[in-house]
Design a protein around this motif. Structure first.
Motif, PDB file in Angstrom:
ATOM      1  N   ARG A 129       0.826  -1.216   0.000  1.00 38.05           N
ATOM      2  CA  ARG A 129       0.000   0.000   0.000  1.00 38.05           C
ATOM      3  C   ARG A 129       0.859   1.265   0.000  1.00 38.05           C
ATOM      4  O   ARG A 129       0.421   2.322  -0.429  1.00 38.05           O
ATOM      5  CB  ARG A 129      -0.906   0.029   1.231  1.00 38.05           C
ATOM      6  N   HIS A 133       0.188   5.188  -0.721  1.00 41.19           N
ATOM      7  CA  HIS A 133      -0.066   6.034   0.452  1.00 41.19           C
ATOM      8  C   HIS A 133       1.034   7.072   0.669  1.00 41.19           C
ATOM      9  O   HIS A 133       0.780   8.123   1.246  1.00 41.19           O
ATOM     10  CB  HIS A 133      -0.214   5.176   1.712  1.00 41.19           C
ATOM     11  N   GLU A 299      -8.865  -2.913  -7.307  1.00 41.36           N
ATOM     12  CA  GLU A 299      -8.774  -3.286  -5.894  1.00 41.36           C
ATOM     13  C   GLU A 299      -9.234  -4.730  -5.699  1.00 41.36           C
ATOM     14  O   GLU A 299      -8.618  -5.487  -4.929  1.00 41.36           O
ATOM     15  CB  GLU A 299      -9.587  -2.318  -5.029  1.00 41.36           C
TER      16      GLU A 299
END
Lengths: 312, 75
Positions: A129, A133, A299
């Protein structure tokens, strides 16, 4: 950050071009596989963000590299459009878009993190991630100067919140970096790109492609809407799972912040941004749907990939 | 240019409060919300979402829980 490791002949040739050692002919090169393709495009896009310490910043606008970028973008955009081809959204558009997002029933990594994942699996997920992020909200900022007034005002309000309301200590990507550091992970951008699977790079490439092309502003905002509207409830689960496996509170706090922030952002993104954009520029309607569906679809594909890996 | 029409007329000023169908109430700016118990909560972001379904774990702020409710129990 430094350039990533090559994953095939195309990314190897691209790295040579970026380091100024070769000027390959793209006609003779094709990506060996999905990894080679997604990494090459990811590397090209990063030139438009904070770049690489080992690459001349002027290469961001090098026609030879932009030529390769276009060659890689075209089939990928076609792939995403094709996957979204049968998606229908009812009227009023904002309600229909919210419904499309709510109806998505893909596997939830956050639910697994909350209940079952080991500490090592949570850390692995955070490394994947981190590719996004650590640059959170940045791709969508490219869309801001390309919008009609209502959507622009609402997106500015949303992004201002993403960027901490002007306070660096509250800036979302910085909050994530602090949490990473406290968890013993590297907080610097791109630190874990070499560990990221092709599907994670594809997620990042969708954000960058939609953000960097004015033509795709609808897709950029549709993606934003789907991203924000699938964040609040999963963020609460992520925070709970992070505390369950004993990772630092600062990391959980990053997700706590997203429970409340994204409950606001999803309404802004679906109604005041996408809803008004489609009213003011009806020609963007299809692309808003393509962007939203692409976010959900990528996703889901990522979650399936990760769950399969963890089950092995 | 696309969008020129609404710009020429001047877009309507945004409201201070937006009621989201089936969801929270968006409020713009710095203000204080008093909850049912009389406790005061100051907003801490440029736009805030106030819970309308009564089920939020972050009350008075929305946490997205309304999405887990059946349609007839939504605001």
């Amino acid at each position: 950050m430094l350039t990533p490791k090559a994953r095939g002949p195309l990314s190897a040739a691209l790295l040579d071009a970026l380091h100024g050692t070769e000027r390959p002919s793209w006609d003779d090169l094709a990506p060996a596989d999905e990894d080679d393709l997604q990494l090459s495009l990811w590397t090209l896009y990063e030139l438009s963000f904070r770049g690489f310490d080992d690459v001349d910043p002027a290469l961001e606008w090098d026609p030879h590299l932009l030529d390769l970028r276009r060659r890689l973008e075209r089939p990928l955009e076609a792939r995403w459009r094709e996957r979204a081809a049968d998606v229908e959204v009812g009227e009023p558009f904002a309600d229909g878009l919210m419904q499309l997002i709510e109806d998505d029933d893909g596997p939830s990594l956050a639910a697994v993190v909350q209940r079952d994942a080991t500490r090592e699996q949570v850390l692995e997920l955070l490394r994947w991630r981190s590719v996004y992020h650590l640059k959170e909200a940045d791709p969508t900022s490219f869309t801001l100067p390309r919008l009609p007034v209502r959507a622009q005002a609402a997106l500015a309000a949303l992004q201002y919140d993403e960027y901490g309301g002007g306070d660096p200590a509250r800036l979302h990507r910085h909050l994530f970096a602090l949490g990473m550091s406290d968890a013993g992970l590297r907080p610097d951008e791109g630190a874990y790109v070499d560990d990221a699977p092709a599907i994670v790079l594809e997620q990042n490439n969708a954000l960058s492609m939609f953000g960097l092309h004015r033509r795709l502003r609808g897709a950029s905002l549709g993606h934003l809407a789907a991203f924000e509207a699938t964040s609040s409830l999963p963020s609460r689960k992520m925070a709970s799972g992070i505390r369950r496996v004993g990772l630092p509170d600062s990391l959980a706090a990053y997700y706590d912040e997203h429970v409340e922030a994204d409950a606001v952002h999803e309404q802004l993104a679906v109604r005041l941004i996408c809803g008004t954009l489609v009213e003011d520029e009806p020609e963007t309607r299809t692309d808003v749907v393509v962007g939203a569906f692409t976010c959900l679809d990528l996703e889901n594909r990522f979650a399936e990939w990760a769950l399969e890996r963890w089950a092995a | 240019m696309t969008g020129a029409e609404d710009q020429a007329e001047g877009p309507r000023a945004r409201p201070d409060v937006v009621l989201c169908p089936g969801g929270p109430m968006l409020v713009f700016g710095d203000l204080v919300v008093e909850d049912a118990a009389g406790e005061q909560h100051r907003t801490h972001r440029p736009v805030s979402a106030v819970c309308r379904c009564g089920k939020s774990a972050s009350a008075p702020w929305c946490d997205g829980t309304h999405k887990a409710l059946p349609a007839k129990l939504r605001p």
